[in-house]
Scaffold this motif. Structure first.
Motif, PDB file in Angstrom:
ATOM      1  N   ILE B  13       0.861  -1.142  -0.149  1.00  0.00           N
ATOM      2  CA  ILE B  13      -0.068   0.085   0.144  1.00  0.00           C
ATOM      3  C   ILE B  13       0.939   1.125  -0.204  1.00  0.00           C
ATOM      4  N   TYR B  14       0.784   2.170  -1.000  1.00  0.00           N
ATOM      5  CA  TYR B  14       1.451   3.317  -1.061  1.00  0.00           C
ATOM      6  C   TYR B  14       0.704   4.492  -0.546  1.00  0.00           C
ATOM      7  N   GLU B  15       1.312   5.239   0.221  1.00  0.00           N
ATOM      8  CA  GLU B  15       0.746   6.349   0.782  1.00  0.00           C
ATOM      9  C   GLU B  15       1.236   7.650   0.046  1.00  0.00           C
ATOM     10  N   ILE B  16       0.251   8.241  -0.439  1.00  0.00           N
ATOM     11  CA  ILE B  16       0.753   9.581  -1.046  1.00  0.00           C
ATOM     12  C   ILE B  16       0.110  10.798  -0.680  1.00  0.00           C
ATOM     13  N   GLY B  17       0.549  11.960  -0.996  1.00  0.00           N
ATOM     14  CA  GLY B  17      -0.123  13.156  -0.502  1.00  0.00           C
ATOM     15  C   GLY B  17       0.486  13.526   0.893  1.00  0.00           C
ATOM     16  N   GLN B  23      -4.524   6.658   0.261  1.00  0.00           N
ATOM     17  CA  GLN B  23      -3.654   5.024  -0.047  1.00  0.00           C
ATOM     18  C   GLN B  23      -3.950   4.493  -1.348  1.00  0.00           C
ATOM     19  N   ILE B  24      -3.027   4.059  -2.115  1.00  0.00           N
ATOM     20  CA  ILE B  24      -2.958   3.250  -3.039  1.00  0.00           C
ATOM     21  C   ILE B  24      -2.697   1.698  -3.049  1.00  0.00           C
ATOM     22  N   VAL B  25      -3.704   0.888  -3.076  1.00  0.00           N
ATOM     23  CA  VAL B  25      -3.423  -0.486  -3.099  1.00  0.00           C
ATOM     24  C   VAL B  25      -2.625  -0.928  -4.226  1.00  0.00           C
ATOM     25  N   ALA B  26      -1.487  -0.889  -4.208  1.00  0.00           N
ATOM     26  CA  ALA B  26      -0.645  -1.399  -5.488  1.00  0.00           C
ATOM     27  C   ALA B  26      -0.716  -3.081  -5.883  1.00  0.00           C
ATOM     28  N   VAL B  27      -0.626  -3.743  -4.733  1.00  0.00           N
ATOM     29  CA  VAL B  27      -0.616  -5.070  -4.804  1.00  0.00           C
ATOM     30  C   VAL B  27      -1.406  -5.522  -3.526  1.00  0.00           C
ATOM     31  N   GLY B  44      -0.924  -8.322 -17.177  1.00  0.00           N
ATOM     32  CA  GLY B  44      -1.837  -7.380 -16.765  1.00  0.00           C
ATOM     33  C   GLY B  44      -1.922  -6.130 -17.442  1.00  0.00           C
ATOM     34  N   GLU B  45      -2.814  -5.320 -17.104  1.00  0.00           N
ATOM     35  CA  GLU B  45      -2.716  -3.921 -17.953  1.00  0.00           C
ATOM     36  C   GLU B  45      -1.749  -2.851 -17.142  1.00  0.00           C
ATOM     37  N   SER B  46      -1.517  -1.655 -17.634  1.00  0.00           N
ATOM     38  CA  SER B  46      -0.771  -0.837 -16.853  1.00  0.00           C
ATOM     39  C   SER B  46      -1.301  -0.461 -15.618  1.00  0.00           C
ATOM     40  N   GLY B  47      -0.472  -0.564 -14.469  1.00  0.00           N
ATOM     41  CA  GLY B  47      -0.986   0.085 -13.233  1.00  0.00           C
ATOM     42  C   GLY B  47      -1.647  -1.072 -12.467  1.00  0.00           C
ATOM     43  N   SER B  48      -1.386  -2.309 -12.741  1.00  0.00           N
ATOM     44  CA  SER B  48      -2.085  -3.546 -12.051  1.00  0.00           C
ATOM     45  C   SER B  48      -1.280  -4.135 -10.959  1.00  0.00           C
ATOM     46  N   GLY B  49      -0.034  -3.464 -10.923  1.00  0.00           N
ATOM     47  CA  GLY B  49       0.997  -3.862  -9.723  1.00  0.00           C
ATOM     48  C   GLY B  49       1.840  -4.902 -10.131  1.00  0.00           C
ATOM     49  N   LYS B  50       2.139  -5.081 -11.459  1.00  0.00           N
ATOM     50  CA  LYS B  50       3.191  -6.110 -11.710  1.00  0.00           C
ATOM     51  C   LYS B  50       4.440  -5.541 -11.250  1.00  0.00           C
ATOM     52  N   THR B  51       4.920  -4.532 -11.705  1.00  0.00           N
ATOM     53  CA  THR B  51       6.475  -3.907 -11.279  1.00  0.00           C
ATOM     54  C   THR B  51       6.456  -4.134  -9.786  1.00  0.00           C
ATOM     55  N   THR B  52       5.528  -3.380  -8.970  1.00  0.00           N
ATOM     56  CA  THR B  52       5.554  -3.471  -7.513  1.00  0.00           C
ATOM     57  C   THR B  52       5.710  -4.803  -7.021  1.00  0.00           C
ATOM     58  N   THR B  53       4.909  -5.797  -7.553  1.00  0.00           N
ATOM     59  CA  THR B  53       5.182  -7.120  -7.223  1.00  0.00           C
ATOM     60  C   THR B  53       6.805  -7.747  -7.591  1.00  0.00           C
ATOM     61  N   PHE B  96      15.003  -4.650 -15.818  1.00  0.00           N
ATOM     62  CA  PHE B  96      13.857  -3.557 -15.373  1.00  0.00           C
ATOM     63  C   PHE B  96      13.107  -3.335 -16.749  1.00  0.00           C
ATOM     64  N   GLN B  97      12.142  -2.621 -16.503  1.00  0.00           N
ATOM     65  CA  GLN B  97      11.220  -2.034 -17.437  1.00  0.00           C
ATOM     66  C   GLN B  97      11.655  -1.157 -18.240  1.00  0.00           C
ATOM     67  N   ASP B  98      12.266   0.017 -17.721  1.00  0.00           N
ATOM     68  CA  ASP B  98      12.528   1.045 -18.262  1.00  0.00           C
ATOM     69  C   ASP B  98      14.340   1.009 -18.509  1.00  0.00           C
ATOM     70  N   ASP B 179      11.048  -7.721 -15.924  1.00  0.00           N
ATOM     71  CA  ASP B 179       9.670  -6.987 -16.290  1.00  0.00           C
ATOM     72  C   ASP B 179       9.716  -6.348 -17.483  1.00  0.00           C
ATOM     73  N   GLU B 180       9.046  -6.774 -18.566  1.00  0.00           N
ATOM     74  CA  GLU B 180       8.887  -6.044 -19.744  1.00  0.00           C
ATOM     75  C   GLU B 180      10.154  -6.127 -20.542  1.00  0.00           C
ATOM     76  N   PRO B 181      11.064  -7.271 -20.568  1.00  0.00           N
ATOM     77  CA  PRO B 181      12.647  -7.355 -20.968  1.00  0.00           C
ATOM     78  C   PRO B 181      12.821  -6.733 -22.434  1.00  0.00           C
TER      79      PRO B 181
HETATM   80  N1  ATP Z   1       6.552   4.832  -5.727  1.00  0.00           N
HETATM   81  C1  ATP Z   1       5.300   4.888  -5.541  1.00  0.00           C
HETATM   82  N2  ATP Z   1       4.305   5.627  -5.114  1.00  0.00           N
HETATM   83  C2  ATP Z   1       3.016   5.724  -5.157  1.00  0.00           C
HETATM   84  N3  ATP Z   1       2.356   4.975  -6.063  1.00  0.00           N
HETATM   85  C3  ATP Z   1       2.870   4.022  -6.876  1.00  0.00           C
HETATM   86  C4  ATP Z   1       4.463   3.969  -6.582  1.00  0.00           C
HETATM   87  N4  ATP Z   1       4.749   2.947  -7.518  1.00  0.00           N
HETATM   88  C5  ATP Z   1       3.690   2.485  -8.059  1.00  0.00           C
HETATM   89  N5  ATP Z   1       2.587   3.054  -7.540  1.00  0.00           N
HETATM   90  C6  ATP Z   1       1.270   3.010  -8.034  1.00  0.00           C
HETATM   91  O1  ATP Z   1       0.848   1.487  -7.664  1.00  0.00           O
HETATM   92  C7  ATP Z   1       0.217   0.955  -8.696  1.00  0.00           C
HETATM   93  C8  ATP Z   1       0.916  -0.319  -9.478  1.00  0.00           C
HETATM   94  O2  ATP Z   1       1.862   0.255 -10.247  1.00  0.00           O
HETATM   95  P1  ATP Z   1       3.046  -0.967 -10.877  1.00  0.00           P
HETATM   96  O3  ATP Z   1       4.125   0.112 -11.264  1.00  0.00           O
HETATM   97  O4  ATP Z   1       3.293  -1.816  -9.836  1.00  0.00           O
HETATM   98  O5  ATP Z   1       2.091  -1.282 -12.367  1.00  0.00           O
HETATM   99  P2  ATP Z   1       2.471  -2.307 -13.364  1.00  0.00           P
HETATM  100  O6  ATP Z   1       1.684  -3.229 -13.343  1.00  0.00           O
HETATM  101  O7  ATP Z   1       3.982  -2.501 -13.486  1.00  0.00           O
HETATM  102  O8  ATP Z   1       2.089  -1.146 -14.780  1.00  0.00           O
HETATM  103  P3  ATP Z   1       3.027  -0.810 -16.037  1.00  0.00           P
HETATM  104  O9  ATP Z   1       2.394  -2.068 -16.934  1.00  0.00           O
HETATM  105  O10 ATP Z   1       2.434   0.499 -16.439  1.00  0.00           O
HETATM  106  O11 ATP Z   1       4.432  -0.911 -15.539  1.00  0.00           O
HETATM  107  C9  ATP Z   1       0.011   2.139  -9.782  1.00  0.00           C
HETATM  108  O12 ATP Z   1      -1.301   2.664  -9.490  1.00  0.00           O
HETATM  109  C10 ATP Z   1       0.886   3.016  -9.533  1.00  0.00           C
HETATM  110  O13 ATP Z   1       0.347   4.338  -9.769  1.00  0.00           O
END
Ligand code: ATP
Ligand code: MG
Lengths: 280, 267
Positions: B13-17, B23-27, B44-53, B96-98, B179-181
């Motif tokens: 869970i990311y806390e922002i602001g 709170q953003i529940v990323a995973v 999964g689509e963009s923002g689904s939490g793959k990179t965070t995992t 890494f993705q980028d 991650d998206e290699p």
């Molecule tokens: N450091 C961070 N602080 C706050 N929120 C974050 C942070 N990193 C990721 N998030 C949020 O967590 C969610 C999941 O992000 P993540 O990067 O894991 O997605 P993803 O599946 O890898 O997407 P993509 O396909 O675009 O790479 C998104 O809503 C993102 O905005």
């Protein structure tokens, strides 16, 4: 080196560097060529400039040009000592605070706060009360100025480091088993090196100015000749009101030129590198 | 086959602001396990939490809750000190993705590659290191002499991705989190590079976790696919199970978006 050739295309940078190096050369080589002792009495006080004494004679009967050349040397040394100490402390503590975080960070930030609050004037006054006047030499004054001017810069290095630590390449370095020391030395320092150079230039100028300030108010240099000491003597004997310009104008002019030249160098470095490395 | 990675109730869970905390529940309480030698995809689509995992498995960001076990060791509890961590990253590493932000702009490609030797216990001499680095670069289709002394900004995105993959071939970990290699690598080279990952598995039994938003790619290379949606794993199965019998609405949408050409190529 394409960076250097790039920098040498910036007029501000070239002008600043040229002026500064000229002054450094005057301080280093000047006393070797103009071989008049700055402390000997060479003639009647307040003799105006003449071929035998190009910048005249001061209130104590000494040659002003000799004083000026040694004064430049002394002031540059104060600047180098102070800037060296301040840069070393601020870079070391600022990056350590950012990279180690937690308690280390908190302690360093509190210490830096204390040193931001203590002015060099106060510390010098305290020391002046305890030390014999002869002890107030270049090293002591440089040390006092250095130790009281690192705090703000440490915070600057810390915040720049923190923003770099967010980068993906830092995570990649961690995945390659890089230690925190290696991250500081190999990742952070090369990226902030232009900022380090710029901060050195600024610390240097402000140290030279600070020395003049301390000495003019009477708590600074007593032993070695600096631009501050020349101005202090001139002020002590009220040279300005008597129209004795030759003891006041040359050191002031050199001061301004040092300030201006390093300022030009510092801002051109910052302007050149900040957008390139995204560290603005 | 034995389990190499076990993930239980993993959440981030990311806390922002600053003033109004959001709170953003990323995973969101994700559980799965990966068997040794398996190629598993996380789609999964963009923002689904793959990179965070991926970051949590790579031990780069701390989970809010949950457990990650690699070879039976809890990576956030049982690894202590530098040598444990080096052991972990020698065995678990990633791409890494980028590719743009993953390189220090002041380093040469040689510095980037050599740094990975930190993870090696064996002491290698300079010549051996150089040879290993060159071999790894050649595997991904790069010419060592053309890249070793370059800085990252002198290389294209695709070349940088290949350098990151070469780094993996140098380290030869037990588990690769990719991650998206290949997102920026030409289609013509992509398949060859993906085959190299399979070769790594054949040679040393490497387990691979592919992260992608491309179901076609996942179908082509995986033994098993997990579909991630809004922080949760909503579906899991073999590629054929997923394609022929998707249970979740979202998976069906993902499948519809695969270009027909692509599916017919790979089937
Ligand atoms: N450091 C961070 N602080 C706050 N929120 C974050 C942070 N990193 C990721 N998030 C949020 O967590 C969610 C999941 O992000 P993540 O990067 O894991 O997605 P993803 O599946 O890898 O997407 P993509 O396909 O675009 O790479 C998104 O809503 C993102 O905005
Ligand atoms: Mg991602």
């Amino acid at each position: 080196m394409s960076i250097l050739t790039d920098l040498f295309r910036i007029p501000k940078f070239v002008a600043g560097l040229a002026i500064f190096l000229t002054i450094v050369a005057l301080g280093l080589v000047g006393p070797l060529i103009y071989r008049v002792s700055p402390t000997d009495i060479v003639g009647p006080r307040y003799t105006p400039p003449s071929p035998s004494h190009p910048l005249g004679i001061d209130a104590l009967g000494r040659d002003v040009l000799a004083q000026l050349l040694y004064g430049i040397r002394g002031s540059l040394l104060v600047g180098a000592v102070a800037a060296g100490i301040a840069l070393g402390l601020s870079l070391f503590l600022g990056t350590i605070a950012a990279v180690f975080g937690g308690l280390v960070d908190k302690v360093i930030m509190v210490i830096s706060e204390v040193f931001i609050i203590i002015p060099s004037l106060l510390l010098m006054m305290v020391l002046a009360a305890y030390l014999s006047p002869g002890a107030r030499n270049i090293w002591l004054v440089g040390f006092v100025i250095g130790i009281t001017s690192w705090g703000g810069w440490a915070r600057g290095f810390r915040s720049r480091t923190m923003s770099i630590l967010q980068s993906e390449f830092i995570k990649m370095a961690i995945l390659s088993g890089a230690s925190r020391v290696s991250i500081i030395l190999r990742d952070i320092v090369p990226i902030i090196s232009p900022y380090i150079l710029a901060s050195f230039a600024m610390l240097f100028t402000s140290a030279i100015t600070a020395e003049v300030g301390l000495t003019i108010v009477g708590v600074g240099m007593t032993k070695d000749i600096t631009l501050g000491l020349i101005l202090y003597i001139a002020q002590l004997y009220a040279n300005i009101t008597q129209g004795i310009w030759w003891t006041v104008v040359p050191p002031t002019l050199v001061m301004i030129l040092i300030y201006l030249s390093l300022y030009l160098v510092a801002i051109s470095l910052d302007e050149y590198f900040s957008p390139k490395l995204g560290t603005a | 086959m034995s389990t190499i990675l076990e993930v239980k109730n993993l959440a981030k869970i990311y806390e922002i602001g600053y003033i109004r905390k959001r709170q953003i529940v990323a995973v969101d309480k994700v559980s799965f396990s990966v068997k040794k030698g398996e190629i598993i995809s996380l789609v999964g689509e963009s923002g689904s939490g793959k990179t965070t995992t991926a970051r949590m498995i790579l031990r780069l960001i701390k989970p809010t809750s949950g457990v990650i076990k690699f070879m039976g060791r809890d990576i956030w509890r049982d690894l202590r000190g530098g040598s444990d961590l080096r052991w972990y990253w020698r065995n678990v590493n990633g791409v890494f993705q980028d590719p743009f932000s993953s390189f220090n702009p002041t380093h040469r490609i040689r510095d980037f590659m050599y740094r990975a030797f930190n993870l090696f216990n064996e002491k290698l001499d300079r010549d051996t290191k150089e040879r290993l680095v060159r071999e790894a670069l050649q595997m991904v289709g790069l010419i060592p002499d053309e890249v070793l002394n370059r800085r990252p900004f002198e290389l294209s995105g695709g070349m940088r991705q290949r350098v990151m993959i070469a780094r993996i071939f140098l380290i030869r970990p037990m588990l690769v989190i990719a991650d998206e290699p290949t997102s920026m690598i030409d289609a013509t080279l992509r398949l060859g590079i993906l085959r190299l990952f399979s070769k790594l598995r054949e040679e040393i039994g490497t387990t691979i976790m592919f992260i992608t938003h491309d179901m076609g790619l996942a179908y082509y290379i995986s033994d098993r696919i997990m579909v991630m949606y809004r922080g949760k794993i909503i579906e899991e199965g073999t590629p054929d199970e997923i394609v022929n019998n998707p249970k979740h609405e979202y998976t069906r949408n993902l499948l519809d978006s695969i270009p027909k050409l692509y599916t017919s190529w790979f089937k």
